[in-house]
Design a protein around this motif. Structure first.
Motif, PDB file in Angstrom:
ATOM      1  N   LEU A 188       0.859  -1.186   0.000  1.00 33.82           N
ATOM      2  CA  LEU A 188       0.000   0.000   0.000  1.00 33.82           C
ATOM      3  C   LEU A 188       0.896   1.236   0.000  1.00 33.82           C
ATOM      4  O   LEU A 188       0.947   2.001   0.961  1.00 33.82           O
ATOM      5  N   SER A 189       1.603   1.437  -1.091  1.00 37.04           N
ATOM      6  CA  SER A 189       2.631   2.477  -1.135  1.00 37.04           C
ATOM      7  C   SER A 189       2.059   3.884  -1.004  1.00 37.04           C
ATOM      8  O   SER A 189       2.673   4.757  -0.374  1.00 37.04           O
ATOM      9  N   THR A 190       0.891   4.125  -1.587  1.00 35.45           N
ATOM     10  CA  THR A 190       0.312   5.466  -1.513  1.00 35.45           C
ATOM     11  C   THR A 190      -0.187   5.766  -0.105  1.00 35.45           C
ATOM     12  O   THR A 190       0.024   6.871   0.419  1.00 35.45           O
ATOM     13  N   ILE A 191      -0.850   4.805   0.511  1.00 37.40           N
ATOM     14  CA  ILE A 191      -1.277   4.991   1.901  1.00 37.40           C
ATOM     15  C   ILE A 191      -0.063   5.215   2.791  1.00 37.40           C
ATOM     16  O   ILE A 191      -0.072   6.076   3.686  1.00 37.40           O
ATOM     17  N   GLN A 192       1.001   4.473   2.529  1.00 39.76           N
ATOM     18  CA  GLN A 192       2.214   4.602   3.329  1.00 39.76           C
ATOM     19  C   GLN A 192       2.783   6.021   3.259  1.00 39.76           C
ATOM     20  O   GLN A 192       3.285   6.556   4.253  1.00 39.76           O
ATOM     21  N   SER A 193       2.692   6.638   2.097  1.00 38.29           N
ATOM     22  CA  SER A 193       3.263   7.977   1.938  1.00 38.29           C
ATOM     23  C   SER A 193       2.307   9.095   2.350  1.00 38.29           C
ATOM     24  O   SER A 193       2.747  10.218   2.606  1.00 38.29           O
ATOM     25  N   GLU A 194       1.004   8.790   2.433  1.00 31.92           N
ATOM     26  CA  GLU A 194       0.023   9.849   2.665  1.00 31.92           C
ATOM     27  C   GLU A 194      -0.686   9.795   4.017  1.00 31.92           C
ATOM     28  O   GLU A 194      -1.328  10.769   4.405  1.00 31.92           O
ATOM     29  N   TRP A 195      -0.592   8.682   4.745  1.00 32.78           N
ATOM     30  CA  TRP A 195      -1.435   8.543   5.931  1.00 32.78           C
ATOM     31  C   TRP A 195      -1.114   9.558   7.019  1.00 32.78           C
ATOM     32  O   TRP A 195      -2.003  10.020   7.743  1.00 32.78           O
ATOM     33  N   ARG A 196       0.141   9.965   7.133  1.00 33.08           N
ATOM     34  CA  ARG A 196       0.499  10.941   8.168  1.00 33.08           C
ATOM     35  C   ARG A 196      -0.172  12.285   7.906  1.00 33.08           C
ATOM     36  O   ARG A 196      -0.742  12.901   8.817  1.00 33.08           O
ATOM     37  N   THR A 197      -0.104  12.734   6.645  1.00 32.64           N
ATOM     38  CA  THR A 197      -0.715  14.017   6.289  1.00 32.64           C
ATOM     39  C   THR A 197      -2.218  13.986   6.507  1.00 32.64           C
ATOM     40  O   THR A 197      -2.802  14.919   7.086  1.00 32.64           O
ATOM     41  N   LEU A 198      -2.857  12.900   6.059  1.00 31.12           N
ATOM     42  CA  LEU A 198      -4.306  12.800   6.216  1.00 31.12           C
ATOM     43  C   LEU A 198      -4.706  12.644   7.682  1.00 31.12           C
ATOM     44  O   LEU A 198      -5.771  13.116   8.096  1.00 31.12           O
ATOM     45  N   THR A 199      -3.868  11.998   8.463  1.00 33.83           N
ATOM     46  CA  THR A 199      -4.155  11.856   9.894  1.00 33.83           C
ATOM     47  C   THR A 199      -4.154  13.221  10.577  1.00 33.83           C
ATOM     48  O   THR A 199      -5.032  13.534  11.397  1.00 33.83           O
ATOM     49  N   GLU A 200      -3.175  14.045  10.226  1.00 31.52           N
ATOM     50  CA  GLU A 200      -3.106  15.390  10.801  1.00 31.52           C
ATOM     51  C   GLU A 200      -4.324  16.218  10.403  1.00 31.52           C
ATOM     52  O   GLU A 200      -4.905  16.938  11.226  1.00 31.52           O
ATOM     53  N   GLU A 201      -4.720  16.111   9.122  1.00 32.60           N
ATOM     54  CA  GLU A 201      -5.892  16.858   8.654  1.00 32.60           C
ATOM     55  C   GLU A 201      -7.162  16.370   9.340  1.00 32.60           C
ATOM     56  O   GLU A 201      -8.028  17.171   9.713  1.00 32.60           O
ATOM     57  N   ALA A 202      -7.274  15.052   9.497  1.00 32.85           N
ATOM     58  CA  ALA A 202      -8.462  14.486  10.140  1.00 32.85           C
ATOM     59  C   ALA A 202      -8.567  14.930  11.589  1.00 32.85           C
ATOM     60  O   ALA A 202      -9.657  15.239  12.092  1.00 32.85           O
ATOM     61  N   SER A 203      -7.421  14.966  12.266  1.00 35.06           N
ATOM     62  CA  SER A 203      -7.409  15.392  13.668  1.00 35.06           C
ATOM     63  C   SER A 203      -7.745  16.869  13.796  1.00 35.06           C
ATOM     64  O   SER A 203      -8.528  17.271  14.667  1.00 35.06           O
ATOM     65  N   LYS A 204      -7.184  17.668  12.904  1.00 32.19           N
ATOM     66  CA  LYS A 204      -7.399  19.111  12.943  1.00 32.19           C
ATOM     67  C   LYS A 204      -8.839  19.480  12.624  1.00 32.19           C
ATOM     68  O   LYS A 204      -9.434  20.359  13.272  1.00 32.19           O
ATOM     69  N   ASP A 205      -9.420  18.804  11.613  1.00 33.35           N
ATOM     70  CA  ASP A 205     -10.774  19.145  11.156  1.00 33.35           C
ATOM     71  C   ASP A 205     -11.856  18.252  11.754  1.00 33.35           C
ATOM     72  O   ASP A 205     -13.021  18.338  11.355  1.00 33.35           O
ATOM     73  N   ASN A 206     -11.443  17.387  12.670  1.00 31.36           N
ATOM     74  CA  ASN A 206     -12.396  16.487  13.333  1.00 31.36           C
ATOM     75  C   ASN A 206     -13.183  15.647  12.317  1.00 31.36           C
ATOM     76  O   ASN A 206     -14.406  15.510  12.394  1.00 31.36           O
ATOM     77  N   ILE A 207     -12.459  15.087  11.352  1.00 33.27           N
ATOM     78  CA  ILE A 207     -13.073  14.269  10.299  1.00 33.27           C
ATOM     79  C   ILE A 207     -13.416  12.892  10.860  1.00 33.27           C
ATOM     80  O   ILE A 207     -12.591  12.273  11.537  1.00 33.27           O
ATOM     81  N   PRO A 208     -14.627  12.392  10.599  1.00 32.38           N
ATOM     82  CA  PRO A 208     -15.021  11.062  11.102  1.00 32.38           C
ATOM     83  C   PRO A 208     -14.067   9.979  10.600  1.00 32.38           C
ATOM     84  O   PRO A 208     -13.494  10.088   9.514  1.00 32.38           O
ATOM     85  N   TYR A 209     -13.942   8.913  11.392  1.00 33.31           N
ATOM     86  CA  TYR A 209     -13.012   7.838  11.048  1.00 33.31           C
ATOM     87  C   TYR A 209     -13.314   7.226   9.682  1.00 33.31           C
ATOM     88  O   TYR A 209     -12.404   6.941   8.900  1.00 33.31           O
ATOM     89  N   HIS A 210     -14.598   7.014   9.394  1.00 35.78           N
ATOM     90  CA  HIS A 210     -14.932   6.346   8.134  1.00 35.78           C
ATOM     91  C   HIS A 210     -14.603   7.227   6.932  1.00 35.78           C
ATOM     92  O   HIS A 210     -14.223   6.728   5.866  1.00 35.78           O
ATOM     93  N   VAL A 211     -14.710   8.549   7.083  1.00 41.32           N
ATOM     94  CA  VAL A 211     -14.350   9.463   5.996  1.00 41.32           C
ATOM     95  C   VAL A 211     -12.836   9.465   5.796  1.00 41.32           C
ATOM     96  O   VAL A 211     -12.341   9.449   4.665  1.00 41.32           O
ATOM     97  N   PHE A 212     -12.108   9.470   6.899  1.00 40.16           N
ATOM     98  CA  PHE A 212     -10.647   9.403   6.844  1.00 40.16           C
ATOM     99  C   PHE A 212     -10.186   8.133   6.121  1.00 40.16           C
ATOM    100  O   PHE A 212      -9.337   8.172   5.229  1.00 40.16           O
TER     101      PHE A 212
END
Length: 244
Positions: free
Chosen positions: A14-38
């Motif tokens: 899962l190379s793309t998830i591996q490179s992008e999950w940190r950025t999306l995790t920070e955005e999800a935490s900052k914007d309070n994005i639901p887990y399923h949307v993340f």
């Protein structure tokens, strides 16, 4: 934790998830994005990346000589085919129905350009496509036959959803060329699609193939489910040469 996630991503490719999950995790935490949307966003990124990698692989394997689309084709300079005609085939339903397209006309009127533009659309939809000149096709089959690998080569040529045979008639084929070409057409008949370009009329194919009977047999199968465009007009190459 980070290392564990990276290890799983690496193991599951899962190379793309591996490179992008940190950025999306920070955005999800900052914007309070639901887990399923993340999770959906992560999976969407991975899926899109895989589709694009697949397209690039198909493009590389297709052996297309160039990348040209309809946007750069000057339909005003030629007769026998319109932009609307070609756009009708851009939905690729002819491939689903195992039909063929044939472009006839003198050198330089854009036959290969049209074939390639349709091939690029097929590749964008994930369809395996393969491009060869008639001479290259016959030569490759002659070589395979001499090596005792003809059947394997034939199976490979039968696999692509779309096979483009370019420049039929540009050079006369070898003594056995017609027989090899007949086998290709027969294997793909009513099973998959061909786009063929030629600067020779059908009545001249007997001369090109060195055998009128073989030419008739090939045309019988090739034309059974096909649309033929007879194109005429000045050479695009000569136009560009004059502009220089």
């Amino acid at each position: 934790m980070n290392q564990v996630i990276d290890t799983y991503c690496d193991s599951l490719k899962l190379s793309t998830i591996q490179s992008e999950w940190r950025t999306l995790t920070e955005e999800a935490s900052k914007d309070n994005i639901p887990y399923h949307v993340f999770l959906e966003r992560l999976l969407e990124l991975e899926n899109q990346a895989r589709i694009e990698r697949s397209r690039q692989t198909l493009l590389k394997l297709s052996r297309l000589p160039f990348k040209k689309t309809l946007d750069t084709f000057d339909f005003q300079r030629i007769n026998g085919v319109s932009k609307r005609d070609i756009e009708e085939y851009m939905n690729l339903s002819f491939i689903e129905q195992n039909q063929n397209l044939i472009f006839l006309g003198p050198p330089g009127v854009g036959k290969t350009h049209l074939a390639v533009s349709i091939a690029l659309e097929a590749i964008s939809k994930g369809l395996k496509t393969y491009f060869m000149t008639a001479q290259e096709l016959v030569t490759s089959l002659e070589t395979a036959d001499a090596q005792g690998k003809l059947d394997k080569k034939m199976r490979g040529i039968a696999k692509p959803s779309l096979l483009i045979i370019d420049e039929m008639g540009y050079l006369n084929l070898s003594d056995n060329g017609g027989h090899y070409l007949f086998q290709v057409i027969s294997r793909r008949y009513e099973n998959s699609s061909i786009i063929l370009t030629s600067n020779k009329t059908f009545s001249q194919w007997g001369e090109v193939l060195g055998d009128g009977i073989i030419a008739t047999a090939i045309l019988d199968r090739l034309l059974h489910h096909s649309r033929v465009f007879s194109i005429d007009g000045p050479s695009f190459r000569m136009k560009n040469k004059s502009a220089e």
